[in-house]
Each structure stands twice: as structure tokens, then as C-alpha cells.
Scaffold this motif. Structure first.
Motif, PDB file in Angstrom:
ATOM      1  N   TYR A  13      13.336  -3.032  20.937  1.00 12.02           N
ATOM      2  CA  TYR A  13      13.366  -2.416  19.406  1.00 12.02           C
ATOM      3  C   TYR A  13      14.687  -2.866  18.684  1.00 12.02           C
ATOM      4  O   TYR A  13      15.793  -2.842  19.399  1.00 12.02           O
ATOM      5  N   MET A  14      14.441  -3.371  17.431  1.00 11.06           N
ATOM      6  CA  MET A  14      15.662  -3.629  16.492  1.00 11.06           C
ATOM      7  C   MET A  14      15.071  -3.435  15.128  1.00 11.06           C
ATOM      8  O   MET A  14      13.940  -3.642  14.936  1.00 11.06           O
ATOM      9  N   SER A  15      16.169  -3.308  14.546  1.00 11.81           N
ATOM     10  CA  SER A  15      15.824  -3.451  12.858  1.00 11.81           C
ATOM     11  C   SER A  15      17.198  -3.850  12.041  1.00 11.81           C
ATOM     12  O   SER A  15      18.138  -3.713  12.400  1.00 11.81           O
ATOM     13  N   LYS A  16      16.724  -4.415  10.760  1.00 12.86           N
ATOM     14  CA  LYS A  16      17.632  -4.910   9.980  1.00 12.86           C
ATOM     15  C   LYS A  16      17.214  -4.965   8.697  1.00 12.86           C
ATOM     16  O   LYS A  16      16.024  -4.862   8.266  1.00 12.86           O
ATOM     17  N   PHE A  17      18.299  -4.501   7.645  1.00 10.74           N
ATOM     18  CA  PHE A  17      18.016  -4.489   6.153  1.00 10.74           C
ATOM     19  C   PHE A  17      17.691  -5.856   6.057  1.00 10.74           C
ATOM     20  O   PHE A  17      18.271  -6.912   6.176  1.00 10.74           O
ATOM     21  N   LEU A  18      16.666  -6.081   4.814  1.00 10.76           N
ATOM     22  CA  LEU A  18      16.483  -7.479   4.070  1.00 10.76           C
ATOM     23  C   LEU A  18      17.713  -7.508   3.297  1.00 10.76           C
ATOM     24  O   LEU A  18      17.790  -6.709   2.633  1.00 10.76           O
TER      25      LEU A  18
ATOM     26  N   CYS B 201      22.004  -6.682  -1.864  1.00 10.30           N
ATOM     27  CA  CYS B 201      23.299  -6.949  -1.836  1.00 10.30           C
ATOM     28  C   CYS B 201      24.199  -6.603  -3.028  1.00 10.30           C
ATOM     29  O   CYS B 201      25.395  -5.887  -2.934  1.00 10.30           O
ATOM     30  N   ILE B 202      23.582  -6.635  -4.063  1.00 12.51           N
ATOM     31  CA  ILE B 202      24.144  -6.122  -5.521  1.00 12.51           C
ATOM     32  C   ILE B 202      24.553  -4.547  -5.475  1.00 12.51           C
ATOM     33  O   ILE B 202      25.436  -4.055  -5.740  1.00 12.51           O
ATOM     34  N   ASN B 203      23.452  -3.824  -4.982  1.00 13.45           N
ATOM     35  CA  ASN B 203      23.792  -2.427  -4.764  1.00 13.45           C
ATOM     36  C   ASN B 203      24.719  -2.123  -3.784  1.00 13.45           C
ATOM     37  O   ASN B 203      25.592  -1.118  -4.417  1.00 13.45           O
ATOM     38  N   ARG B 204      24.720  -2.766  -2.979  1.00 18.27           N
ATOM     39  CA  ARG B 204      25.893  -2.473  -1.964  1.00 18.27           C
ATOM     40  C   ARG B 204      27.098  -2.609  -2.390  1.00 18.27           C
ATOM     41  O   ARG B 204      28.026  -1.860  -2.038  1.00 18.27           O
ATOM     42  N   ALA B 205      27.379  -3.872  -3.050  1.00 13.72           N
ATOM     43  CA  ALA B 205      28.507  -4.215  -3.628  1.00 13.72           C
ATOM     44  C   ALA B 205      29.131  -3.291  -4.403  1.00 13.72           C
ATOM     45  O   ALA B 205      30.396  -3.249  -4.420  1.00 13.72           O
TER      46      ALA B 205
ATOM     47  N   ASP C 299      27.992  -0.214  -4.973  1.00 12.55           N
ATOM     48  CA  ASP C 299      27.699   1.348  -4.490  1.00 12.55           C
ATOM     49  C   ASP C 299      27.250   2.240  -5.370  1.00 12.55           C
ATOM     50  O   ASP C 299      27.425   3.306  -5.606  1.00 12.55           O
ATOM     51  N   ARG C 300      26.277   1.449  -6.208  1.00  8.26           N
ATOM     52  CA  ARG C 300      25.297   1.971  -6.929  1.00  8.26           C
ATOM     53  C   ARG C 300      23.975   1.323  -7.201  1.00  8.26           C
ATOM     54  O   ARG C 300      23.784   0.391  -6.821  1.00  8.26           O
ATOM     55  N   ILE C 301      23.052   1.965  -7.911  1.00  8.36           N
ATOM     56  CA  ILE C 301      21.826   1.344  -8.091  1.00  8.36           C
ATOM     57  C   ILE C 301      21.742   0.435  -9.377  1.00  8.36           C
ATOM     58  O   ILE C 301      22.123   0.933 -10.529  1.00  8.36           O
ATOM     59  N   MET C 302      21.955  -0.799  -9.280  1.00 10.04           N
ATOM     60  CA  MET C 302      21.978  -1.750 -10.223  1.00 10.04           C
ATOM     61  C   MET C 302      20.619  -2.536 -10.664  1.00 10.04           C
ATOM     62  O   MET C 302      20.749  -3.090 -11.789  1.00 10.04           O
ATOM     63  N   VAL C 303      19.751  -2.460  -9.814  1.00 10.26           N
ATOM     64  CA  VAL C 303      18.373  -2.995 -10.011  1.00 10.26           C
ATOM     65  C   VAL C 303      17.258  -2.073 -10.054  1.00 10.26           C
ATOM     66  O   VAL C 303      17.239  -1.115  -9.247  1.00 10.26           O
ATOM     67  N   SER C 304      16.423  -2.029 -11.115  1.00  6.50           N
ATOM     68  CA  SER C 304      15.444  -0.838 -11.371  1.00  6.50           C
ATOM     69  C   SER C 304      14.258  -1.172 -10.230  1.00  6.50           C
ATOM     70  O   SER C 304      13.939  -2.425  -9.945  1.00  6.50           O
ATOM     71  N   GLU C 305      13.774  -0.058  -9.863  1.00  6.86           N
ATOM     72  CA  GLU C 305      12.529  -0.306  -8.898  1.00  6.86           C
ATOM     73  C   GLU C 305      11.340   0.250  -9.629  1.00  6.86           C
ATOM     74  O   GLU C 305      11.430   0.872 -10.826  1.00  6.86           O
ATOM     75  N   PHE C 306      10.386   0.470  -8.870  1.00  8.85           N
ATOM     76  CA  PHE C 306       8.945   1.078  -9.395  1.00  8.85           C
ATOM     77  C   PHE C 306       9.201   2.425  -9.914  1.00  8.85           C
ATOM     78  O   PHE C 306       8.803   2.573 -11.273  1.00  8.85           O
ATOM     79  N   GLY C 307       9.981   3.274  -9.324  1.00  8.59           N
ATOM     80  CA  GLY C 307      10.263   4.539 -10.146  1.00  8.59           C
ATOM     81  C   GLY C 307      11.429   5.044 -10.428  1.00  8.59           C
ATOM     82  O   GLY C 307      11.654   6.047 -10.764  1.00  8.59           O
ATOM     83  N   THR C 308      12.234   4.072 -10.235  1.00  3.73           N
ATOM     84  CA  THR C 308      13.785   4.439 -10.696  1.00  3.73           C
ATOM     85  C   THR C 308      14.207   3.239 -11.827  1.00  3.73           C
ATOM     86  O   THR C 308      14.091   2.364 -11.544  1.00  3.73           O
ATOM     87  N   VAL C 309      14.806   3.932 -12.716  1.00  2.00           N
ATOM     88  CA  VAL C 309      15.652   3.115 -13.859  1.00  2.00           C
ATOM     89  C   VAL C 309      17.010   2.932 -13.443  1.00  2.00           C
ATOM     90  O   VAL C 309      17.729   3.840 -13.281  1.00  2.00           O
ATOM     91  N   ALA C 310      17.518   1.601 -13.307  1.00  2.00           N
ATOM     92  CA  ALA C 310      19.024   1.520 -13.187  1.00  2.00           C
ATOM     93  C   ALA C 310      19.914   1.788 -14.519  1.00  2.00           C
ATOM     94  O   ALA C 310      19.631   1.300 -15.644  1.00  2.00           O
ATOM     95  N   MET C 311      20.699   2.567 -14.504  1.00  2.00           N
ATOM     96  CA  MET C 311      21.189   2.957 -15.453  1.00  2.00           C
ATOM     97  C   MET C 311      22.573   1.867 -15.787  1.00  2.00           C
ATOM     98  O   MET C 311      23.057   1.252 -15.250  1.00  2.00           O
ATOM     99  N   PRO C 312      22.905   1.800 -17.226  1.00  2.00           N
ATOM    100  CA  PRO C 312      24.051   1.011 -17.821  1.00  2.00           C
ATOM    101  C   PRO C 312      25.290   1.060 -16.905  1.00  2.00           C
ATOM    102  O   PRO C 312      25.678   2.130 -16.516  1.00  2.00           O
ATOM    103  N   ASP C 313      25.691  -0.181 -16.631  1.00  2.00           N
ATOM    104  CA  ASP C 313      27.021  -0.102 -15.709  1.00  2.00           C
ATOM    105  C   ASP C 313      28.168   0.527 -16.849  1.00  2.00           C
ATOM    106  O   ASP C 313      28.451   0.351 -17.603  1.00  2.00           O
ATOM    107  N   PRO C 314      28.669   1.956 -16.139  1.00  2.00           N
ATOM    108  CA  PRO C 314      29.796   2.555 -16.684  1.00  2.00           C
ATOM    109  C   PRO C 314      31.092   1.974 -16.920  1.00  2.00           C
ATOM    110  O   PRO C 314      31.877   2.246 -17.691  1.00  2.00           O
ATOM    111  N   CYS C 315      31.252   0.573 -16.339  1.00  2.00           N
ATOM    112  CA  CYS C 315      32.400  -0.139 -16.540  1.00  2.00           C
ATOM    113  C   CYS C 315      32.151  -0.986 -17.953  1.00  2.00           C
ATOM    114  O   CYS C 315      33.389  -1.476 -18.387  1.00  2.00           O
TER     115      CYS C 315
END
Length: 570
Positions: free
Chosen positions: A116-121, A127-131, A133-149
Motif C-alpha cells: 500500500y502507498m498514498s500520495k497527494f495529487l 501547491c498554491i495552498n501549501r505554499a 498555508d491558507r486556502i487560496m482556491v475556492s472549492e465546491f463548498g468553500t470560498v477562498a477569502m481575499p489575500d490579507p497581504c
């Protein structure tokens, strides 16, 4: 436009009403618009599944599974699974079951040895979210908030942007020209190595074909042609498009080169097209179910401005009929008949075939589609009576069959059942207004009610897709997630079941035996997980004919809830 004006007015009224209701004096004056809760079951004492909806670390190096029982020596390949595996970045958390970052799983089976093995796509979204450390791209049920910077003005003006489409391919693996792709329902797919789970290449479907997305459930012809379905939005409005991707012709050929739109169905309401997750296919026809689960295009275009997710733009309208469209998949000709039936919701087709001038197609049928927005992580992570309430107010899916007559003309009798197939009680009537009204057949006996219905259907696809068949396999829904495996016999409408307390199986994958002759000669593979941290995750193998356990391979790794998968033979 006028519609946009009323959307804004609706938002203002809703916000004002909510604010005023916080004061007791106004609460008595304002009308209570909450609908009466409908219960589809009365189950009590459901086990909490909260641990199955929490982020986990990937297992990038193969680990050896502890095999108990017997895995057939002929079973060689990779069982691939896809689904969410990370539900937050920094202090930002996702809201919906469909939002988490794609975590790909592989059970490699070779001569009875399983690893067995597993990897994140490694999507751009991940990659943007991880870089950051916040949600930068909206998904089906979540809206990405404007960048506080950003400056106050930049944050304000960003509200007027249209939401970027995610490339978080967390739903399934699809096959185009011999290659596997992790996919969701946007226009982005990612080529994945099925042996290493490495993310290899991002593909934008719009580069090859004029669609704004595609389903995660294509169909495959024996010659290697892949059929899929995707919407296009343009000056002529919305179209539901059928896509054909030809087989691989040469090694240096581009991924989707030669892809074409076979035909397009016009929606009943161009600004409010239907959501769809899959479609049906026979040897010669495509079947599309236009259900009253409606997408408000103007709400999607203004969702970022309003701070609302894409999911909030999808609404169930039980006052509308369901419309069934048919097209010839070879010529692209739209059958000039439309078939109507009462409102129902569908996510997955089971199978479809042609017989004596009729199309027979089977689906997992929900009488309501209101629950899509209720599949929030907050709801699913509840426990006790609150979790029971969530489950009992979810509509349940059950297998049903429709029979569509193809040979209809001006002389066809009115209000007369046109279905002459003796093995199905489904009906179809030509009405005085020219519409063909259909009623479905139940493909189950009432004892399936005790298992909570059935979803995630699978068949012996290699041998019986587009053909008359007897068996299909699925998951029983006795919990807010699937809690059993079921084999349905369509002739007797009886079923066999595998169930083990504290375990939750995934979609069953049928793998035929070498040189098999009978329809159910093979095995069923399912990844089984548990919220109990003391229990191992495992891949289960059942004899498809007897539906009894042959073996299991346990691994000391926790896995979150997943969606779909495939078995890639070696």
C-alpha cells in the motif's frame, strides 16, 4: 441584468431577515419560512465517523500488507482510489465533503503479495495552498477569502473577479488513450503514473475541445474510444455536450488530440442548466438525464462578489419534471423525442442496453436532491442524536429501471403503455401533447430498505456494459457513509450482503476471472476503513459469485473517506 438585480435583492433580504430574527421582538413578526423536515428513516445510535474526515499524512513509500485468507494468483494490478485527504491549510478549513485535497491510494496486488502507498495529487491548487498555508482556491463548498497581504482596495476589487476553477482532481481516475488521469468535474485533469502515483502532467480540456468541464465518469467502447460529457457556456447559452476521444494512434500523439463534440443537448432553461455527475450509454445511444437539480449561472458568476460558494448556486426544484434526452453516439443525431417523468435526483447510472426497439437504462434513484448542500464536514462529523438526525433526513438511493420506446410516430396510440418488454414493469405513455411520459420499475424488494438503499453501483463492465445483464454491485447506505457491500440480482430482485460492524467499505470494483464465461465469475475488490484507530485499513476481496470473503490485506495506515477508483491491470 434583471436576474442579477433580483439575486442581489434576495441576498439583502436574507441578510436583513437573519439579522432581525436575532431580536425576539422581530422574530415574532417575521414569517417562518423553514420547511417541515422530511424523514426517510428512523435509525438511532449511529457510530461517529469523524476520524474518517480528518487530514492524514501520505504514505509515499510502499508498505507490506498483512494478508489473511486467499487472494487469487491471477489477480495482478493496482487498485487505485481517489478522494479527499487534507481538509485544512493553516487556520483555513474546508466546509464540504467535496472540498478536501486529492489523496491518491494504491494497493498493488501481485501473486498474492499486496503493498500500500498514498500520495497527494500535486495539483496547482494543492501547491498554491501549501505554499501560502491558507486556502487560496475556492472549492465546491468553500470560498477562498481575499489575500490579507493585499491592500484594502485590492481585496475589495478582487470580490468582482469570477472564481477560478479548481484543478483538485479528487473524484476518480479516468482513462484517455491508455493513460490514467486524476479528475474532478472542471476542465483540468492530471496525468498520473499508476505504478508510482506521481503527478506527471496537467491537461486543460479547453485546449482540445470547447467544453468548460467534464464528468469523472466517462464510458469506454471496446475499440478504445472514450465518451464523456461536459457543458459549454457561450453567446448562444448553455449546451450539454457529448465528447468523444479516439483511441491512441501513435506514441507521440498529444493527449486528447482528435477529441470532438459528437452532439449537444439544449437545456430547458439556458441560465439554469441541470447538474449532472454521470450519463448512460448503449451500443448506439447516449442517454442524458436532465434532473431538476439546477445550477444558477448568474449566482455562480457573482458568487465571489456575494461571498458564496459554487455549491450554494445549485438548488433542487421538485416542481419541475425530469427530462431524458437521447442521441445517436455515432452520428450525433438528437432523437427528436423527449421523455418526461416526475422529479428525481441521480448521481450514478448502473447500465443501459437496447432491446427490440427500446432503450433500457438503470440508475440509482433519489426522490429528492435537496441533500447535496447538507454534505458538509460539520454535519458529517456530528455524533449521537445529531448524527442520527442528519442521516434520517437524507433521501436514500434505490435502483430503478426506465424503458424508452424509440419507434414512435404520429400513429402511435395515446395513453397506451408502449413498453412490450415482458421482463420489465416500467411504462411509457404517449400523451395528447406529444410528450412521452415514463414511470420506472423498482429493481429491488422492500428488504433493501433495511440497508438504507444502495449507491456507488458497478457491473462486469468489460463484458456486460451496454448489454443485457443480471448482476450489479454497490454499497449499502445504512449510515451517512456506505457501511456494506451488496450484490443485486435483477431477475429475482434479491441481494447478498457483506457487512462488518465498525467498518465502512468503498465502491466495489469487479475484476473478471481469466477466460471467464459467466457474468459473475470474478472477484470484488473494496477498500475498507474504520474510524476506530485500533483497527487497520484493508483491501477486501470477495468471491463475486457467492459474495463471500476470500481474503483481506490489512495495513497499519489510516485512510480518510474516498469517492471512486479503478483496477489497473498489470
Amino acid at each position: 441584468s434583471l436576474q442579477l438585480f433580483w439575486i442581489i435583492i434576495e441576498e439583502i433580504v436574507n441578510l436583513t431577515s437573519t439579522a432581525l430574527k436575532s431580536f425576539p421582538v422581530f422574530r415574532q413578526l417575521l414569517p417562518n419560512t423553514q420547511k417541515r423536515t422530511k424523514y426517510y428513516s428512523r435509525v438511532k445510535g449511529l457510530e461517529s465517523i469523524s476520524p474518517l474526515l480528518k487530514s492524514i499524512d501520505e504514505t509515499p513509500e510502499p508498505i507490506l500488507a498483512n494478508v489473511k485468507g486467499d487472494f487469487p494468483k491471477w489477480l495482478r494490478g493496482n487498485l487505485l482510489r481517489n478522494g479527499p485527504g487534507k481538509f485544512e491549510f493553516g487556520n483555513d478549513r474546508y466546509n464540504h465533503l467535496f472540498d478536501g485535497m486529492a489523496l491518491m491510494h494504491q494497493f498493488r496486488i501481485d501473486d498474492g503479495i499486496i503493498t500500500y502507498m498514498s500520495k497527494f495529487l500535486h495539483s496547482d491548487t494543492y501547491c498554491i495552498n501549501r505554499a501560502h498555508d491558507r486556502i487560496m482556491v475556492s472549492e465546491f463548498g468553500t470560498v477562498a477569502m481575499p489575500d490579507p497581504c493585499k491592500s484594502i482596495f485590492e481585496r475589495f476589487t478582487s470580490r468582482f473577479d469570477i472564481l477560478d476553477a479548481t484543478d483538485n482532481g479528487s473524484v476518480n481516475f479516468v482513462l484517455y488513450k491508455g493513460d490514467y488521469y486524476a479528475t474532478t468535474e472542471t476542465s483540468f485533469i492530471h496525468k498520473v503514473n499508476p505504478h508510482t502515483l506521481e503527478t506527471e502532467e496537467k491537461i486543460n480540456l479547453t485546449k482540445y475541445i470547447a467544453v468548460n468541464g467534464a464528468t469523472a465518469h466517462p464510458h469506454y467502447d471496446p475499440d478504445g474510444t472514450t465518451y464523456n460529457m461536459g457543458n459549454s457556456y457561450g453567446k448562444h447559452g448553455t449546451m450539454y455536450n457529448i465528447i468523444a476521444v479516439p483511441p491512441q494512434l501513435s506514441d507521440d500523439e498529444e493527449t486528447l488530440r482528435g477529441a470532438k463534440i459528437v452532439c449537444g443537448f439544449e437545456p430547458e432553461d439556458s441560465l439554469n442548466p441541470s447538474y449532472y455527475h454521470s450519463f448512460g450509454m448503449t451500443k448506439n445511444y447516449i442517454i442524458f438525464v436532465e434532473q431538476p437539480l439546477k445550477i444558477n449561472i448568474m449566482k455562480i458568476l457573482t458568487s465571489k462578489l456575494r461571498g458564496k460558494s459554487i455549491g450554494s448556486s445549485i438548488n433542487w426544484d421538485p416542481e419541475l419534471n425530469t427530462i431524458i434526452h437521447v442521441a445517436n453516439k455515432h452520428t450525433g443525431e438528437i432523437i427528436p423525442l423527449k421523455y418526461y417523468t416526475k422529479a428525481f435526483c441521480i448521481f450514478h447510472h448502473i447500465n443501459a442496453f437496447e432491446d427490440d426497439g427500446f432503450i433500457v437504462f438503470d440508475i440509482c434513484h433519489f426522490e429528492s436532491g435537496h441533500f447535496l448542500q447538507n454534505l458538509t464536514l460539520q454535519n458529517l462529523q456530528k455524533d449521537g442524536e445529531e448524527l442520527d438526525e442528519i442521516y434520517n433526513t437524507f433521501p436514500k438511493g434505490f435502483p430503478r429501471r426506465f424503458v424508452l420506446p424509440l419507434n414512435i410516430c404520429s400513429n402511435t396510440p395515446i395513453e397506451h403503455n408502449l413498453n412490450t418488454l415482458t421482463y420489465s414493469s416500467a411504462s411509457a405513455f404517449r400523451r395528447a401533447d406529444g410528450k412521452i411520459w415514463c414511470e420506472s420499475e423498482k429493481l429491488y424488494a422492500d428488504d433493501l430498505l433495511n440497508e438504507g438503499g444502495l449507491e456507488f453501483p458497478q457491473i462486469n463492465y468489460a463484458m456486460y456494459n451496454t448489454k443485457k445483464y443480471t448482476f450489479f454491485y454497490g454499497c449499502g447506505a445504512g449510515h451517512v457513509v456506505m457501511d456494506s457491500l451488496i450484490k443485486m440480482d435483477l431477475e429475482t430482485k434479491k441481494f447478498k450482503i457483506w457487512k462488518e460492524k465498525g467498518y465502512f467499505p468503498s465502491e466495489p470494483i469487479f475484476v473478471p476471472s481469466p477466460d471467464s464465461v459467466e457474468e459473475d465469475d470474478g472477484v470484488i475488490l473494496s477498500v475498507v476503513i474504520s474510524p476506530d484507530q485500533c483497527k487497520n485499513s484493508m483491501v477486501l476481496v470477495l468471491d463475486a459469485k457467492t459474495f463471500t470473503e476470500r481474503g483481506r490485506a490489512e495495513v497499519p495506515a489510516q485512510m480518510p473517506l474516498g469517492f471512486h477508483g479503478v483496477f489497473a491491470k498489470c
